[in-house]
Write a protein that holds these residues in place. Structure first.
Motif, PDB file in Angstrom:
ATOM      1  N   UNK A 185       0.764  -1.032   0.070  1.00  0.00           N
ATOM      2  CA  UNK A 185       0.256   0.207  -0.084  1.00  0.00           C
ATOM      3  C   UNK A 185       0.448   1.250   0.207  1.00  0.00           C
ATOM      4  N   UNK A 186       1.199   1.754  -1.393  1.00  0.00           N
ATOM      5  CA  UNK A 186       2.214   2.840  -1.280  1.00  0.00           C
ATOM      6  C   UNK A 186       3.895   2.111  -1.053  1.00  0.00           C
ATOM      7  N   UNK A 187       4.388   1.847  -0.139  1.00  0.00           N
ATOM      8  CA  UNK A 187       5.450   1.404   0.115  1.00  0.00           C
ATOM      9  C   UNK A 187       5.450   0.165   0.663  1.00  0.00           C
ATOM     10  N   UNK A 188       4.291   0.578   1.812  1.00  0.00           N
ATOM     11  CA  UNK A 188       4.698  -0.198   3.393  1.00  0.00           C
ATOM     12  C   UNK A 188       3.486  -1.550   3.021  1.00  0.00           C
ATOM     13  N   UNK A 189       3.920  -2.614   3.356  1.00  0.00           N
ATOM     14  CA  UNK A 189       3.756  -3.966   3.604  1.00  0.00           C
ATOM     15  C   UNK A 189       3.177  -3.833   4.435  1.00  0.00           C
ATOM     16  N   UNK A 190       2.255  -5.455   4.229  1.00  0.00           N
ATOM     17  CA  UNK A 190       0.678  -5.776   5.528  1.00  0.00           C
ATOM     18  C   UNK A 190      -0.699  -4.567   5.562  1.00  0.00           C
ATOM     19  N   UNK A 191       0.111  -4.188   4.996  1.00  0.00           N
ATOM     20  CA  UNK A 191      -1.349  -3.170   5.576  1.00  0.00           C
ATOM     21  C   UNK A 191      -0.811  -2.273   6.727  1.00  0.00           C
ATOM     22  N   UNK A 192       0.474  -2.040   6.739  1.00  0.00           N
ATOM     23  CA  UNK A 192       0.987  -1.392   7.982  1.00  0.00           C
ATOM     24  C   UNK A 192       0.969  -2.428   8.860  1.00  0.00           C
ATOM     25  N   UNK A 193       1.264  -3.328   9.341  1.00  0.00           N
ATOM     26  CA  UNK A 193       0.572  -4.337  10.302  1.00  0.00           C
ATOM     27  C   UNK A 193       2.086  -4.888  10.616  1.00  0.00           C
ATOM     28  N   UNK A 194       3.114  -4.085  12.128  1.00  0.00           N
ATOM     29  CA  UNK A 194       4.023  -5.255  12.493  1.00  0.00           C
ATOM     30  C   UNK A 194       4.120  -6.260  11.875  1.00  0.00           C
ATOM     31  N   UNK A 195       5.159  -6.499  11.093  1.00  0.00           N
ATOM     32  CA  UNK A 195       5.536  -8.328  10.714  1.00  0.00           C
ATOM     33  C   UNK A 195       6.204  -8.764  11.991  1.00  0.00           C
ATOM     34  N   UNK A 196       6.686  -8.209  13.539  1.00  0.00           N
ATOM     35  CA  UNK A 196       7.671  -8.552  14.487  1.00  0.00           C
ATOM     36  C   UNK A 196       6.360  -9.556  15.117  1.00  0.00           C
ATOM     37  N   UNK A 197       5.236  -8.704  15.272  1.00  0.00           N
ATOM     38  CA  UNK A 197       4.113  -8.908  16.280  1.00  0.00           C
ATOM     39  C   UNK A 197       3.785 -10.910  15.851  1.00  0.00           C
ATOM     40  N   UNK A 198       3.722 -10.865  15.184  1.00  0.00           N
ATOM     41  CA  UNK A 198       2.927 -12.162  14.456  1.00  0.00           C
ATOM     42  C   UNK A 198       4.004 -13.564  15.793  1.00  0.00           C
ATOM     43  N   UNK A 199       5.398 -13.484  15.166  1.00  0.00           N
ATOM     44  CA  UNK A 199       5.708 -13.473  16.006  1.00  0.00           C
ATOM     45  C   UNK A 199       5.949 -14.099  17.154  1.00  0.00           C
ATOM     46  N   UNK A 200       6.768 -12.492  18.237  1.00  0.00           N
ATOM     47  CA  UNK A 200       6.431 -12.223  19.214  1.00  0.00           C
ATOM     48  C   UNK A 200       5.321 -12.477  20.457  1.00  0.00           C
ATOM     49  N   UNK A 201       4.510 -11.891  19.398  1.00  0.00           N
ATOM     50  CA  UNK A 201       3.028 -11.331  20.374  1.00  0.00           C
ATOM     51  C   UNK A 201       2.115 -12.596  20.348  1.00  0.00           C
ATOM     52  N   UNK A 202       2.531 -13.045  18.789  1.00  0.00           N
ATOM     53  CA  UNK A 202       1.720 -14.579  18.464  1.00  0.00           C
ATOM     54  C   UNK A 202      -0.309 -14.026  17.605  1.00  0.00           C
ATOM     55  N   UNK A 203      -0.079 -12.569  17.632  1.00  0.00           N
ATOM     56  CA  UNK A 203      -0.630 -11.861  17.072  1.00  0.00           C
ATOM     57  C   UNK A 203      -0.973 -10.895  15.913  1.00  0.00           C
ATOM     58  N   UNK A 204      -1.550 -10.088  15.432  1.00  0.00           N
ATOM     59  CA  UNK A 204      -1.885  -9.499  14.258  1.00  0.00           C
ATOM     60  C   UNK A 204      -1.449  -7.814  15.414  1.00  0.00           C
ATOM     61  N   UNK A 205      -0.653  -6.907  15.144  1.00  0.00           N
ATOM     62  CA  UNK A 205      -0.782  -5.312  15.465  1.00  0.00           C
ATOM     63  C   UNK A 205      -0.554  -4.820  14.398  1.00  0.00           C
ATOM     64  N   UNK A 206      -0.707  -3.368  14.602  1.00  0.00           N
ATOM     65  CA  UNK A 206      -0.748  -2.124  13.648  1.00  0.00           C
ATOM     66  C   UNK A 206       0.248  -1.461  14.179  1.00  0.00           C
ATOM     67  N   UNK A 207       1.298  -1.362  12.618  1.00  0.00           N
ATOM     68  CA  UNK A 207       2.146  -0.828  13.504  1.00  0.00           C
ATOM     69  C   UNK A 207       2.053   0.780  13.592  1.00  0.00           C
ATOM     70  N   UNK A 208       3.133   1.279  13.660  1.00  0.00           N
ATOM     71  CA  UNK A 208       3.280   3.321  14.017  1.00  0.00           C
ATOM     72  C   UNK A 208       3.960   3.204  12.224  1.00  0.00           C
ATOM     73  N   UNK A 209       3.343   4.463  12.396  1.00  0.00           N
ATOM     74  CA  UNK A 209       4.435   5.430  10.976  1.00  0.00           C
ATOM     75  C   UNK A 209       5.938   5.675  11.760  1.00  0.00           C
ATOM     76  N   UNK A 210       5.868   5.881  12.423  1.00  0.00           N
ATOM     77  CA  UNK A 210       7.017   7.042  12.900  1.00  0.00           C
ATOM     78  C   UNK A 210       7.475   5.207  13.555  1.00  0.00           C
ATOM     79  N   UNK A 211       7.683   4.355  13.463  1.00  0.00           N
ATOM     80  CA  UNK A 211       8.314   3.567  13.937  1.00  0.00           C
ATOM     81  C   UNK A 211       8.674   2.203  12.323  1.00  0.00           C
ATOM     82  N   UNK A 212       8.899   3.489  11.312  1.00  0.00           N
ATOM     83  CA  UNK A 212       8.855   2.795  10.125  1.00  0.00           C
ATOM     84  C   UNK A 212      10.112   2.251   9.549  1.00  0.00           C
ATOM     85  N   UNK A 213      10.820   0.989   8.999  1.00  0.00           N
ATOM     86  CA  UNK A 213      11.605   0.591   8.432  1.00  0.00           C
ATOM     87  C   UNK A 213      11.725  -0.671   6.503  1.00  0.00           C
ATOM     88  N   UNK A 214      12.583   0.156   6.574  1.00  0.00           N
ATOM     89  CA  UNK A 214      12.729  -0.113   5.428  1.00  0.00           C
ATOM     90  C   UNK A 214      13.689  -1.482   4.764  1.00  0.00           C
TER      91      UNK A 214
END
Length: 153
Positions: free
Chosen positions: A32-61
């Protein structure tokens, strides 16, 4: 002087090839633009075991694809091992990639982690493809792996 010019040309060609490779790779991802997973945090799936919306100010490419993170800790984890957290098949529906080699949108909250890899699925209009994936996971995964290779040549 001649050696410096040659080194400069090699560096320029290498950078250009790298940038083109990034653009080709990003063009195959579900963004979506250049953002993957509709802005969801890819690490949260592994660490928190659930989908979590990420924050624009915590972006990495990573290689032309931008990811948002819900915590600074997750962003740091991704920076250390991006391939360990990136979704499979460029973030497209794993079931569709295996079933017929198509790029189909996903619901970021419908996912499965298999052997340390993140798989995302379409889930709308009474059609949760994760259920279908679970019925024939090994076959679909093998087909999806082969189909995805066609996109990222």
């Amino acid at each position: 002087m001649k050696k410096q010019i040659i080194l400069l040309l090699v560096a320029l060609v290498s950078f250009t090839a790298f940038a083109q490779g990034e653009a080709r790779r990003a063009a195959q991802f579900n963004l979506d633009g250049k953002v993957a997973i509709q802005g969801y945090d890819p690490v949260a799936y592994f660490k928190q075991g659930k989908a979590a919306k990420g924050k624009k100010e915590l972006a990495a490419a990573y290689e032309g694809v931008t990811y948002y993170f819900s915590t600074a800790t997750n962003k740091e984890a991704f920076a250390k091992n991006p391939l360990g957290y990136e979704p499979q098949y460029g973030g497209w529906c794993a079931y569709a990639m295996g079933s017929n080699g198509e790029k189909v949108e996903i619901n970021p909250e419908t996912f499965k982690i298999v052997e340390g890899k993140l798989y995302l699925f379409y889930n709308a209009y009474f059609n949760n493809t994760l259920k279908s994936w679970n019925k024939e996971e090994a076959t679909l995964k093998a087909k999806a792996d082969a189909n995805w290779k066609k996109f990222i040549k």
